[in-house]
Design a protein around this motif. Sequence first.
Motif, mmCIF file in Angstrom:
data_model
loop_
_atom_site.group_PDB
_atom_site.id
_atom_site.type_symbol
_atom_site.label_atom_id
_atom_site.label_comp_id
_atom_site.label_asym_id
_atom_site.label_seq_id
_atom_site.Cartn_x
_atom_site.Cartn_y
_atom_site.Cartn_z
ATOM 1 N N UNK A 157 0.848 -1.198 0.000
ATOM 2 C CA UNK A 157 0.000 0.000 0.000
ATOM 3 C C UNK A 157 0.878 1.240 0.000
ATOM 4 N N UNK A 158 0.326 2.327 -0.504
ATOM 5 C CA UNK A 158 1.020 3.611 -0.488
ATOM 6 C C UNK A 158 0.672 4.346 0.805
ATOM 7 N N UNK A 159 1.558 5.219 1.210
ATOM 8 C CA UNK A 159 1.327 5.971 2.451
ATOM 9 C C UNK A 159 1.636 7.451 2.219
ATOM 10 N N UNK A 160 1.200 8.255 3.161
ATOM 11 C CA UNK A 160 1.670 9.637 3.263
ATOM 12 C C UNK A 160 1.851 9.928 4.748
ATOM 13 N N UNK A 161 2.730 10.876 5.043
ATOM 14 C CA UNK A 161 3.099 11.091 6.440
ATOM 15 C C UNK A 161 3.583 12.518 6.650
ATOM 16 N N UNK A 162 3.578 12.922 7.898
ATOM 17 C CA UNK A 162 4.227 14.169 8.290
ATOM 18 C C UNK A 162 4.468 14.145 9.791
ATOM 19 N N UNK A 163 5.251 15.092 10.240
ATOM 20 C CA UNK A 163 5.529 15.233 11.660
ATOM 21 C C UNK A 163 5.450 16.695 12.037
ATOM 22 N N UNK A 164 5.353 16.941 13.330
ATOM 23 C CA UNK A 164 5.303 18.322 13.807
ATOM 24 C C UNK A 164 6.002 18.437 15.145
ATOM 25 N N UNK A 165 6.423 19.655 15.431
ATOM 26 C CA UNK A 165 7.059 19.940 16.713
ATOM 27 C C UNK A 165 6.729 21.378 17.099
ATOM 28 N N UNK A 166 6.490 21.588 18.375
ATOM 29 C CA UNK A 166 6.165 22.913 18.876
ATOM 30 C C UNK A 166 7.440 23.595 19.318
ATOM 31 N N UNK A 167 7.708 24.750 18.716
ATOM 32 C CA UNK A 167 8.834 25.585 19.116
ATOM 33 C C UNK A 167 8.235 26.942 19.475
ATOM 34 N N UNK A 168 8.249 27.253 20.742
ATOM 35 C CA UNK A 168 7.609 28.466 21.254
ATOM 36 C C UNK A 168 7.867 29.662 20.356
ATOM 37 N N UNK A 169 6.896 30.343 19.844
ATOM 38 C CA UNK A 169 5.457 30.268 20.119
ATOM 39 C C UNK A 169 4.661 29.654 18.974
ATOM 40 N N UNK A 170 5.218 28.742 18.215
ATOM 41 C CA UNK A 170 4.490 28.221 17.051
ATOM 42 C C UNK A 170 4.760 26.740 16.852
ATOM 43 N N UNK A 171 3.925 26.096 16.039
ATOM 44 C CA UNK A 171 4.121 24.704 15.666
ATOM 45 C C UNK A 171 4.602 24.655 14.225
#
Length: 152
Positions: A125-139
């Motif tokens: 199967x195919x996938x898609x992905x992402x990640x995030x991190x909060x760095x004050x004051x934004x994500x």
Amino acid sequence: MKKLVLSLLVPVLAAMTMIVGGGTASAASNPYTAAGACAHDFGGSWQQASTRGRYAINSWKGHAADVYLMYNAATGYNCVVTIKRLNVGTATRTGAHLEVQGGATKGQWGDYKYYSAVQAFARDRCIRFFGSVWVNPETDSAGPSDTWGNCH
């Protein structure tokens, strides 16, 4: 004699100040690799996906995190892990997201010290992905969340 003693003492004191704590602070390094984080949370042996397998998250404070797509060929599972590069060792909002085409959508969001990881079965199967991190004051986030790929 006083001038000689001072001329010898000043460089020594300056060097001691740097050693004891007057130098510049450096960012803590993350003890986890992407493969290590996936193995820690889910077991098994993980390799970075061959195409589009790593994205950097850059913030106004610098290189905040890296998002990796990992694959376990023995089990058919994918693992997405966001490895922190800023605020390492401090619990801050960190996330990983993995969507399998025609299948599961998984996300792992929370206050983590080192990484956030998620896995889903995605053999053939195919996938898609992402990640995030909060760095004050934004994500900040990164990853090819708009296109399908890495079809195994």
